[in-house]
Every structure is written in C-alpha cells, then in structure tokens.
Design a protein around this motif. Structure first.
Motif, PDB file in Angstrom:
ATOM      1  N   ARG A  45      14.841  13.113 -12.238  1.00 24.18           N
ATOM      2  CA  ARG A  45      13.623  12.447 -11.273  1.00 24.18           C
ATOM      3  C   ARG A  45      14.220  11.915 -10.179  1.00 24.18           C
ATOM      4  O   ARG A  45      13.660  11.712  -9.063  1.00 24.18           O
ATOM      5  CB  ARG A  45      13.101  11.309 -12.035  1.00 24.18           C
ATOM      6  CG  ARG A  45      12.630  11.969 -13.257  1.00 24.18           C
ATOM      7  CD  ARG A  45      11.562  10.575 -13.887  1.00 24.18           C
ATOM      8  NE  ARG A  45      10.914  11.065 -15.308  1.00 24.18           N
ATOM      9  CZ  ARG A  45      10.236  10.484 -15.765  1.00 24.18           C
ATOM     10  NH1 ARG A  45       9.520   9.449 -15.603  1.00 24.18           N
ATOM     11  NH2 ARG A  45       9.845  11.127 -17.026  1.00 24.18           N
TER      12      ARG A  45
ATOM     13  N   LYS B 154      -0.520   5.318  -5.505  1.00 24.12           N
ATOM     14  CA  LYS B 154       0.236   5.748  -6.770  1.00 24.12           C
ATOM     15  C   LYS B 154       1.902   6.223  -6.340  1.00 24.12           C
ATOM     16  O   LYS B 154       2.861   6.157  -6.802  1.00 24.12           O
ATOM     17  CB  LYS B 154      -0.630   6.742  -7.574  1.00 24.12           C
ATOM     18  CG  LYS B 154      -0.177   6.380  -9.146  1.00 24.12           C
ATOM     19  CD  LYS B 154      -1.118   7.289  -9.878  1.00 24.12           C
ATOM     20  CE  LYS B 154      -1.028   6.912 -11.453  1.00 24.12           C
ATOM     21  NZ  LYS B 154      -2.282   7.393 -12.134  1.00 24.12           N
ATOM     22  N   GLU B 155       1.752   7.401  -5.499  1.00 22.07           N
ATOM     23  CA  GLU B 155       2.818   8.185  -5.164  1.00 22.07           C
ATOM     24  C   GLU B 155       3.787   7.319  -4.161  1.00 22.07           C
ATOM     25  O   GLU B 155       4.960   7.553  -4.489  1.00 22.07           O
ATOM     26  CB  GLU B 155       2.361   9.452  -4.296  1.00 22.07           C
ATOM     27  CG  GLU B 155       3.382  10.326  -3.787  1.00 22.07           C
ATOM     28  CD  GLU B 155       4.384  10.934  -4.905  1.00 22.07           C
ATOM     29  OE1 GLU B 155       5.528  11.412  -4.476  1.00 22.07           O
ATOM     30  OE2 GLU B 155       4.211  11.103  -5.995  1.00 22.07           O
ATOM     31  N   LEU B 156       3.281   6.627  -3.491  1.00 17.51           N
ATOM     32  CA  LEU B 156       4.035   5.802  -2.793  1.00 17.51           C
ATOM     33  C   LEU B 156       4.624   4.572  -3.705  1.00 17.51           C
ATOM     34  O   LEU B 156       6.047   4.279  -3.463  1.00 17.51           O
ATOM     35  CB  LEU B 156       3.479   4.937  -1.749  1.00 17.51           C
ATOM     36  CG  LEU B 156       3.774   4.243  -0.490  1.00 17.51           C
ATOM     37  CD1 LEU B 156       4.793   5.197   0.282  1.00 17.51           C
ATOM     38  CD2 LEU B 156       2.890   3.225   0.398  1.00 17.51           C
TER      39      LEU B 156
ATOM     40  N   ARG C 213       5.517   5.161  -6.675  1.00 19.93           N
ATOM     41  CA  ARG C 213       6.671   6.089  -7.459  1.00 19.93           C
ATOM     42  C   ARG C 213       7.849   6.220  -6.380  1.00 19.93           C
ATOM     43  O   ARG C 213       9.130   5.914  -6.879  1.00 19.93           O
ATOM     44  CB  ARG C 213       6.030   7.261  -7.641  1.00 19.93           C
ATOM     45  CG  ARG C 213       7.079   8.105  -8.613  1.00 19.93           C
ATOM     46  CD  ARG C 213       6.424   9.369  -8.974  1.00 19.93           C
ATOM     47  NE  ARG C 213       6.500  10.252  -7.610  1.00 19.93           N
ATOM     48  CZ  ARG C 213       7.369  11.379  -7.655  1.00 19.93           C
ATOM     49  NH1 ARG C 213       8.461  11.419  -8.381  1.00 19.93           N
ATOM     50  NH2 ARG C 213       7.334  12.040  -6.622  1.00 19.93           N
ATOM     51  N   LEU C 214       7.717   6.600  -5.446  1.00 23.46           N
ATOM     52  CA  LEU C 214       8.852   6.870  -4.197  1.00 23.46           C
ATOM     53  C   LEU C 214       9.539   5.294  -4.076  1.00 23.46           C
ATOM     54  O   LEU C 214      10.598   5.499  -4.025  1.00 23.46           O
ATOM     55  CB  LEU C 214       8.216   7.329  -3.067  1.00 23.46           C
ATOM     56  CG  LEU C 214       7.597   8.613  -3.055  1.00 23.46           C
ATOM     57  CD1 LEU C 214       7.014   9.171  -1.622  1.00 23.46           C
ATOM     58  CD2 LEU C 214       8.722   9.903  -3.442  1.00 23.46           C
TER      59      LEU C 214
ATOM     60  N   ARG D 230       9.080  11.918   2.617  1.00 22.28           N
ATOM     61  CA  ARG D 230       7.819  11.997   1.565  1.00 22.28           C
ATOM     62  C   ARG D 230       6.846  10.613   1.945  1.00 22.28           C
ATOM     63  O   ARG D 230       5.824  10.650   1.810  1.00 22.28           O
ATOM     64  CB  ARG D 230       8.168  12.036   0.141  1.00 22.28           C
ATOM     65  CG  ARG D 230       8.726  13.439  -0.240  1.00 22.28           C
ATOM     66  CD  ARG D 230       8.845  13.499  -1.617  1.00 22.28           C
ATOM     67  NE  ARG D 230       9.323  14.759  -2.236  1.00 22.28           N
ATOM     68  CZ  ARG D 230       9.468  15.180  -3.359  1.00 22.28           C
ATOM     69  NH1 ARG D 230       8.842  14.588  -4.316  1.00 22.28           N
ATOM     70  NH2 ARG D 230      10.146  16.289  -3.787  1.00 22.28           N
TER      71      ARG D 230
ATOM     72  N   ASP E  15      -1.072   8.095  -0.479  1.00 18.76           N
ATOM     73  CA  ASP E  15      -1.533   7.846  -2.026  1.00 18.76           C
ATOM     74  C   ASP E  15      -0.960   6.760  -2.521  1.00 18.76           C
ATOM     75  O   ASP E  15       0.469   6.786  -2.449  1.00 18.76           O
ATOM     76  CB  ASP E  15      -1.129   9.336  -2.759  1.00 18.76           C
ATOM     77  CG  ASP E  15      -1.196   9.161  -4.236  1.00 18.76           C
ATOM     78  OD1 ASP E  15      -1.356   8.080  -4.790  1.00 18.76           O
ATOM     79  OD2 ASP E  15      -1.666  10.129  -4.649  1.00 18.76           O
TER      80      ASP E  15
ATOM     81  N   CYS F  92       2.628   8.894   3.922  1.00 24.07           N
ATOM     82  CA  CYS F  92       1.878   9.013   2.532  1.00 24.07           C
ATOM     83  C   CYS F  92       0.837   7.848   2.226  1.00 24.07           C
ATOM     84  O   CYS F  92       1.059   6.643   2.411  1.00 24.07           O
ATOM     85  CB  CYS F  92       3.035   8.625   1.616  1.00 24.07           C
ATOM     86  SG  CYS F  92       2.514   8.899  -0.137  1.00 24.07           S
TER      87      CYS F  92
END
Length: 266
Positions: free
Chosen positions: A61, A79-81, A83-84, A71, A77, A75
């Motif tokens: 990952r 949730k994605e932010l 995670r990053l 990324r 999103d 961004c």
C-alpha cells in the motif's frame, strides 16, 4: 449447509490428460499445481543466471511522497484524503526502498555471483525495491501471488523473472531458497507473517546459514511491536534480539547487508 458442487472435468479426445486445464484447476489437480510451483522456478532461475538474492519485504500500500502530494492536490474526497494522510506517515519508506534497491544493485553488479533483488512482485515497497534494481541493471525478481485485491505485478520486474504463484507456502519457500540477505520495511499482516517465519527458521536453525536480516524503520516497528517485552517475559531469549538489525537509513542498511555478505565471500 449447501452441498459442495461436484466438479465436472471435460474431455477432449486425443488430448493428453495433463494438458486438460479443467483437471489441472480441479481439487484433484492440486498436487500437480503444487509440484509445478516447487519445480519450475528453479529452472527459470538457472536459465536467467540468478544464484543469490537480496529479498525486500514491505507493504503493497505504500506510495512515494511525490505520488501522495500529487494525489492530495485538489482531492475533494474526504475518505481518500484521510487515507493519503495516513500513508504520508510511511511514504519515506518507499523512497528508502527505492534508493536501497539501487545501491545494493550496484554492489551486486560488481560481485559477478548471480545476485538479484527479489520482492513479492506487487506495488508499494515491492515496486520500490524492483524499481531500484531496474534502475541500475540488476536482475529484478518478483514472486507475485494472485489475490482478490492489492496484488498485481509492478512494471519494474524483469519479464523472464516475473513469477506468478497460487500458494503462499511455496512462494515463501522461494523467498528463502536463494536468499543471502533480507530487508523488512514497514508493512501489515503479510509482512509480519513473512518476517516472523524467517526469524523463526533462523532462530530454530532450520535455515542453514545465518544471514543478515535488516528491519528498516525502528520508529514504525517499535510502535507495532514491543520487542524487548518478548525477551523480558521469556517468550524469546535475549540473544534472539541479535538475529536482526534495526536500521533507519539507507547507508546503515547497505553497510549491514554488504559487510555481512562480503565476509561470507572471503
């Protein structure tokens, strides 16, 4: 409980039974699949001149810092932010694995002993190690395994050394078979599993030669595991903590691996 569906093997008149993929993929064909995964890699490594390996373990990952920043930019999103941002904490290890793969690759190229950098073949830390080897023209091996998520071959594996496995236990066998050193970068369940199996084999002297094992990133690993408590409670001997080396820089890991290997070649 529903009855297990009976497997039907189709027949093709005149075709050899061992060419029948319905059979090979069936439960009855499992022993043949296992034997094939045990035997075929040896022939491939001999053909490609791979005699010794330095193995990199670590999370699939992990992303490089440059990719995370790219990324994150724009961004929306949440949730994605999030995670990053979590991955940003360990992004340095991708970059370290990339650099170490190249540095050890240059050393390996000078030895003329069939050295290769070997990884689990997927993305993340595995990609970084293969990428480093690929950068300097060192043989780059990937032992990929088919999983429902995460795992797909990275583009930095040599075409003829991109091996696909179905069984974890045989893949582990090939990680050990030619290994002369191992570097364990931060990772999850899979990395922990691989690391502890190797340490157990060395601890119990099931692996013939004592080889250097680097555990990279003490900041990460000391939060994940209380190593000293294992010894304090008698679950391992205090001397077992000497089976591996904590390293926090590429130069330190490089020195541990190469000095140990050069001693064995004297």
């Amino acid at each position: 409980m529903a009855a297990k569906k009976k497997q039907v093997i189709s027949t093709d008149p005149g075709k050899m039974i061992y060419h029948n993929m319905d059979f090979i993929d069936s439960d009855n064909g499992r022993p043949i699949r296992i034997i094939a995964e045990f035997m075929a890699p040896n022939q491939i490594f001999q053909q490609e001149g791979v005699q010794n390996t330095i193995v990199f373990f670590g999370s699939a990952r992990t992303l490089p810092m440059s990719e995370i920043k790219k990324r994150m930019k724009g961004c929306k999103d949440k949730k994605e932010l999030a995670r990053l941002k979590r991955l940003e904490v360990v992004a340095e290890y991708y970059d370290a694995a990339h650099e170490l793969g190249a540095k050890l690759g240059r050393w390996a190229n000078k030895q003329h002993k069939g050295f290769a950098i070997m990884t689990g073949g997927g993305p993340g830390i595995m990609e970084a190690g293969n990428r480093g080897a690929n950068d300097v023209g060192t043989s780059s091996v990937g032992l990929n395994i088919r999983l429902p998520f995460e795992q797909h071959p990275n583009p930095y594996i040599d075409d003829k050394l991109n091996l696909q496995f179905r069984y974890f236990f045989i893949r582990k066998y090939w990680f050990m078979k030619l290994a002369k050193a191992m570097v364990v970068f931060p990772g999850g369940f899979g990395t922990l599993d691989e690391m502890f199996e190797i340490l157990t084999l060395i601890q119990t002297k099931k692996y013939g030669d004592r080889m250097p094992v680097v555990i990279f990133g003490s900041k990460y690993w000391n939060k994940v595991l209380n190593w000293n408590y294992l010894a304090e409670t008698g679950m391992i001997d205090k001397d077992d903590l000497k089976l591996f080396h904590f390293c926090d820089t590429v130069d330190e890991a490089y020195d541990v691996v190469t000095k140990a290997l050069e001693k064995t070649m004297e």
